[in-house]
Design an enzyme around this catalytic site. Structure first.
Site, short mmCIF file in Angstrom:
data_model
loop_
_atom_site.label_atom_id
_atom_site.label_comp_id
_atom_site.label_asym_id
_atom_site.label_seq_id
_atom_site.Cartn_x
_atom_site.Cartn_y
_atom_site.Cartn_z
CB ALA C 527 21.49 80.73 -6.81
CB ALA C 734 8.61 75.42 -10.29
N GLY C 736 13.57 78.75 -11.16
CA GLY C 736 13.66 80.02 -10.43
C GLY C 736 13.35 81.24 -11.27
CD GLU C 739 19.82 85.48 -8.63
OE1 GLU C 739 20.95 85.95 -8.51
OE2 GLU C 739 19.60 84.29 -8.85
#
Lengths: 287, 155, 780
Positions: C527, C734, C736, C739
């Protein structure tokens, strides 16, 4: 994946010993040169030999022999050896180009041209070059030698005219002045098996030899196409007519790699582009 | 079972092998050399590459018996006196991610640079194109090989 | 935050040297000793059949075979979000390749030889290989017990159908939205299955010692979740969580394929039968393709309405997913998309139906992008077509409708702060969007394509991360966490976060992959959430350690805690210029007080993070009322290519990708994600495609015919652009990025091919063959 089959491994230093082993084992023996096909077949249990004869101990077979009229490529000669040979790059440019298109360096460092024609898969890259060169396959068994025209060599997918007790010593290629190309269809720029391939040789004045791979059960010369082109100066009109003939000489199939329709379409595209490249090279050579 | 002797990373190693054992399996399971990896087991991925008499080969497609009296170099051997210039460039530029393909790629790069001290981008791509990498997108690796050559020319 | 010393720097990865020297020990590289055994798996040759008989008699006779085990030895279900799988097939098989039995032997060859001798007799049942077939009323039911399966509360399986889950999202008035539209475009887009292809195949070793201590070494993205699932599944055998230990060595790539549990459970289960002997199971490359998990196939039906000026008025997005024989993980992909299939756009009138359908193909699960790559192919293709129809620049229509901070998301929650417009502008500028470049080759045409990026982590509402941090005598630090470094650089990023807080250089910090006995909890490394979630935990652990440091210094040396700060591995004091106390002097042995006693002791920080604002509870008919996602990461990308009109071959000159990562803890690693992820995305659109025959058997389970790119198949240039609009609850801001980098690849290729040749390809992959033949037909 372990190799499940049990076999013996022998690496004879004398040709006679190798031939005797072949003669006593027939189909139960398999020849090992580069192993890039053979070891995969062993892992997949497609082959279950009782004996593996490694021919890398036969030093005579590891050579490329050059004379004025012929180049002979021994059974132990790898694609890397071919690519690194200045003589082959100059005198057999189509074979040189085909060799460069085979897999990747780690495979070419081991795989041999002779192994390639012995595997005889329809997609083999070296075939169109060897076909347009009218090459000979040199074989030997315990009692006799044969020199087999490459045109008689392939008998079906993964099938050749080689007898179980025969060893291929090498391929003898007549040298004539020419230019040419090998055009290959792959799914991307990285290593791939040919989905269609065409070798085009231009020599003398308006003389042509053309052969295909991967668009029929065996790689083959395209005689009708050659007959049509021979003697003709290449024009757009000639190319358009020639492209129609191509369809008559190929029998592409649809598989997971490509459809018959795309193979057929690409043979025409590669023919036209390859022919123009060859002629440009021929003209470049004259000036 | 046959006894073979190989020169492995500069050291003579004697080992008993069966005809059906591959070089990859013998290196990993009998000789304690784990940098070559089994990624596909059929010569497609290059993760098992080692240098056999100076040439990169797929150790998954070589029978161990074939290597009797031959010279084999793996990344353990390449790294034994510290990282080489190309390895240092790869390290500094974070060229690898999971690192599983790294040993094979280092073998290919080492072979290239032994034969060609100043390769161009096309030559680098050709040399490395037999090694699959799923993480990096290759560009940082190509960049690192180029960079290592550049440093070379400064010396 | 202007004077950051470690965060925001392109540091060399802390595990770089071990990877480059060949020293890294992956699961298969570890020595398990001379008592190591191997298991070989007997797999189904049928796609859907009753098992009539399993005859193991011949296999049992093979010398060296230790045991043969089948479903009846382990009648236990497992699954991440829905328990719809058995360890071995019980009375039916549901896909080709499904495990039926295992042969355990002293060596690999014996195990494999014996496995070939196990004979399985089947009674074939009708099989379904297409999700739209599975959706039909009269379709064969693949899971007759679906109504009884245990599952998470946010799934809605429909008993006596093949519908494993149906996520419905409704907002506004869709009918009115379409009535208000000046232009409506409706079309279908299809995406096949894909394989993760990590270079390291799945590998697991299980050892159950004679005291019933069960240890599993696995190439895994989810050690704690695996332990949990092993414990749940094997509970009938008397195992509890404390008895089970999962050790996760470095992994050779994951991409979602090593998330959750697949073949690892075989190692756990078999070990309980052959006690005292480690049992190794290695997946071959073939098995890696057909029996781990795959990316789900998708058929998407999209209808969007727009005003003449390009303003979107409504979206009706119906997504039908082929999840394969098990939905235990795949259904959550379907769920995630059902909440987010509006893309990064302002839609007021929304209808989304995301339907998870069982088929008799191998099970699917997580794959980098978690469904977003799949639906964004259709959505971003569709939006380009609307722009073209309305004669509006594709970039302008995206900017006009781009979602902004505080806009309402499909499920009714406000959008987080983001730099989407900045990403769009920067990409358009870098790709020179308005300029058409020239090509010298008469056979080629040039084109440019654009796409936005959008994804939220899909997690249970209570997914959490935890961290321990401990000092050693020399002031160096070990950080214990349970995320996995699968190449993205997680270990390095965690070290940078701790370094920043504790002012200790990276060279003195070690972070390693986890062992569930020793390391604190982490949900899973999936994720794209660990930098954010575990980063928060590490940040808190470091702050906790810092407080302990200030506390002991303050109480022994009588300095005000508020005046203390850390610099260069020392404690310093704002009001006492000459004071400095090296950390190494006391972080283990404490500080000697005036009376010569010692105070303090080993400094050990701990931290945890759980997003306490999320909830998966919502109205099943509308998805309104919950707060399922923590935040979205957004971005934009564009491509400039040449395409050969005759061969269909594409040459990518330049790709530009901008992502708003909130804060790049390590820009070099972010750039690595962009370059690697983008190529993985390009591979799915240009080359890759899982093919099955009409019996459900995979036709290309190898790299000979499942083509992943080589060094020759890269764009000439990839330009990564980092945008930083901080995430309020992220460590140093921050969020992610892992992906997201592959998501724009497919639509921007489709859009660029259309730009170049005037052909719109609506099914992936867009191979050279497909381009050439489509163009050929158009020209005829």
């Amino acid at each position: 994946m372990a190799i499940l089959n049990d076999f013996e491994y022998k690496k004879p230093k004398e040709l006679d010993v190798a031939l005797s082993l072949l003669s006593s084992h027939h189909e139960k023996a398999k020849i090992l040169a580069g192993g890039t096909d053979l070891v995969v077949y062993l892992k997949e249990d497609i082959l279950q030999p009782k004996l593996i004869i490694d021919i890398k101990g036969l030093s005579d077979l590891n050579k490329i022999e050059i004379s004025d009229d012929y180049i002979t490529i021994g059974a132990g000669v790898t694609f890397t050896d071919i690519i690194e040979s200045k003589n082959i790059k100059e005198k057999l440019p189509i074979l040189y180009q085909a060799s460069e298109s085979v897999a990747s360096i780690g495979i070419r460092n081991r795989a041999t041209v002779v192994g390639n024609i012995c595997s005889a898969v329809p997609s083999l890259d070296s075939a169109p070059a060897l076909l347009v060169y009218d090459s000979y396959v040199l074989t030997q068994n315990k009692s006799s030698k044969r020199s087999i025209s490459i045109h008689d060599w392939f008998t079906g997918p993964k099938k050749t005219t080689l007898k179980p007790d025969e060893l291929v010593l090498g391929i003898k290629i007549p040298v004539i002045k020419h230019t040419g190309v090998y055009e290959k269809l792959g799914r991307y720029k990285g290593e791939d098996l040919a989905q269609a391939g065409i070798g085009i040789m231009v020599y003398d004045t308006n003389k042509y030899r053309i052969a295909h791979c991967a668009v029929g059960p065996i790689p083959k010369r395209m005689k009708k196409l050659e007959d049509f082109l021979n003697g003709k100066e290449i024009s757009n009109e000639v190319v358009t007519k020639a492209k129609k003939i191509i369809t008559e000489e190929i029998f592409p199939i649809s598989d997971i790699r490509s459809s018959a329709e795309y193979r057929s379409h690409m043979m025409k595209v590669m023919f036209e582009r390859g022919l123009k490249k060859s002629i440009a090279r021929a003209k470049g050579g004259k000036s | 079972m046959k006894k073979i002797s190989i020169n492995l990373n500069g050291e003579t190693r004697v080992v008993h092998v069966e005809p059906e054992e591959t070089l990859l399996s013998v290196l990993r399971n009998k000789l304690g050399i784990t940098s070559p990896k089994c990624g596909c087991d059929r010569g497609d991925c290059g993760a098992c590459a080692v240098l056999l008499n100076g040439r990169s080969v797929r150790s998954c497609l070589v029978l161990a018996m074939e290597t009797d009296s031959q010279k084999i170099v793996t990344v353990e051997g390449i790294s034994q006196n510290g990282l080489t210039q190309v390895q240092n460039a790869m390290l500094d530029m974070n060229a690898f991610q999971c690192g599983y393909c790294a040993p094979g790629i280092i073998i290919s790069a080492t072979e290239l640079l032994e034969n060609n001290s100043n390769p161009n981008l096309e030559e680098i791509k050709e040399a490395l194109s037999g090694n699959l990498c799923r993480c990096s997108g290759y560009l940082p690796i190509l960049e690192a090989v180029k960079e290592s050559v550049k440093e070379d020319s400064h010396e | 935050m202007n004077d950051l010393k470690y965060v925001g720097k392109p540091s060399v990865r802390i595990d770089g040297k071990e990877k480059i020297s060949g020293a890294t020990k992956y699961t298969e590289d570890i020595e398990y000793g001379p008592n190591l055994h191997y298991a070989a798996i007997v797999e189904s040759t049928e796609a859907h059949a009753k098992i009539v008989n399993i005859d193991t008699s011949e296999a049992e006779k093979v010398s060296g075979v230790v045991g043969i085990y089948t479903g009846k030895d382990f009648p236990f279900k497992f699954g991440l979000y829905m328990k719809d799988r058995f360890i071995f097939a019980m009375d039916t098989v549901n896909y080709v390749g499904q495990q039926i039995a295992a042969v355990v032997a002293r060596d690999e060859k014996t195990a494999q030889k014996a496995a070939k001798l196990v004979k399985v007799k089947y009674e074939p049942l009708p099989a379904i290989f297409d999700q739209m077939e599975a959706f039909k009323d009269d379709a064969t039911i693949i899971h007759p017990n679906l109504g009884n399966y245990e599952h998470v509360p946010w799934f809605f399986p429909q008993a006596n159908t093949n519908i494993a889950h149906w996520r419905k999202t409704r907002r506004g008035d869709v009918k009115k939205g379409f009535d208000d539209a000046d232009f409506i475009l409706e079309d279908n887009y299809s995406v096949p299955r894909y394989s993760h292809c990590p270079l390291e195949n799945h590998a697991a070793v299980g050892l159950c010692d004679l005291s019933d201590r069960l240890t599993i070494w696995a190439s895994s993205q989810s050690p704690h979740t695996q332990r949990n699932l092993f414990a749940e599944s094997l509970a009938p055998l008397g195992f509890s969580h404390k008895d089970i230990r999962v050790i996760a060595p470095p992994i050779g790539g994951g991409f979602g394929g090593k998330a959750g549990v697949s073949m690892e459970i075989l190692a756990a289960a078999l070990a309980t039968k052959v006690k005292g002997k480690p049992i190794k199971i290695l997946w071959s490359r073939e098995q890696e393709f057909y029996n781990t998990s795959q990316r789900q196939g998708l058929l998407a039906k999209i209808k969007i309405g727009a005003k003449k000026d390009g303003t979107f008025t409504a979206i009706d997005h119906r997504l039908y997913w082929d999840t394969g024989a098990s939905a235990e993980y795949g259904a959550n992909v379907v769920n995630a998309v059902g909440l987010s299939a509006i893309g990064p756009y302002r839609f007021k009138n929304i209808s989304i139906d995301s339907v998870c359908l069982y088929t008799n193909l191998p099970p699917c699960g997580a794959y980098r992008g978690f469904g977003y790559s799949e639906f964004m192919f259709g959505l971003e293709s569709h939006i380009n077509r609307i722009a073209n129809e309305l004669n509006i620049d594709p970039v302008e229509i995206r900017k006009k409708n781009a979602i902004r901070e505080n806009d309402t998301l499909a499920y009714g929650v406000a959008m987080n702060p983001n730099g989407l417009l900045e990403c769009i502008d920067k990409v358009a500028e870098k790709i020179k969007w308005k300029e058409k470049h020239k090509t010298k080759d008469i056979n080629t045409k040039v084109g440019k394509g654009f796409s936005l990026i959008w994804k939220a982590p899909a997690m249970p509402p209570n997914a959490s991360s935890a961290a321990f941090l401990k000092f050693s005598e020399d002031g160096s630090i070990n950080i214990l966490v349970s995320g996995m470094d699968m190449g993205q650089g997680y270990l390095t990023v965690m070290a940078q976060i701790a370094a920043e807080i504790l002012k200790v250089p990276l060279s003195k910090i070690r972070t390693e992959n986890p062992d569930t006995d020793r390391n604190p909890y982490e949900w899973q490394t999936v994720a794209s959430h660990v930098t954010w979630s575990c980063g928060n935990a590490v940040r808190k652990a470091a702050i906790n350690a810092r407080n302990q440091i200030f506390d002991v210094v303050s109480r022994t040396l009588y300095l005000s805690k508020d005046m203390l700060y850390l610099e260069d591995e020392k404690v310093k004091c704002k009001t006492k210029k000459n004071f400095e106390l090296p950390l190494k002097d006391f972080v283990i042995n404490g500080i000697q007080a005036e009376d010569s006693t010692f105070k303090g002791g080993p400094i050990m920080g701990h931290g945890l993070f759980m997003p306490e604002y999320t909830s998966a509870n919502s109205d099943p008919e509308t998805s309104q009322g919950g707060h399922p996602n923590v935040h979205y990461t957004v971005g934009a990308a564009a491509i400039s290519l040449e395409v050969d009109k005759d061969t269909g071959e594409i040459h990518i000159e330049k790709a530009v990708e901008a992502i708003d990562v909130g804060k790049a803890i390590n820009p070099s690693l972010v750039n690595g994600q962009i370059t690697g992820g983008l190529l993985q995305g390009l591979a799915t659109v240009l080359y890759e495609d899982m093919r099955f025959d009409d019996k459900g058997k995979m036709l290309n389970p190898n790299f000979t015919d499942y083509k992943i790119p080589t060094a020759k198949d890269v764009p000439d240039e990839i330009v990564p652009i980092i945008v930083e609009v901080p995430q309020p609850d992220g460590p140093f801001g921050a969020r992610g990025v892992g992906e997201h980098t592959m998501i724009p690849a497919a639509p921007m290729i489709a859009n660029a091919v259309d730009d170049a040749l005037g052909i719109r390809i609506k099914s992936m992959p867009i191979t050279k063959e497909k381009i050439a033949l489509t163009y050929l037909k158009k020209e005829k």
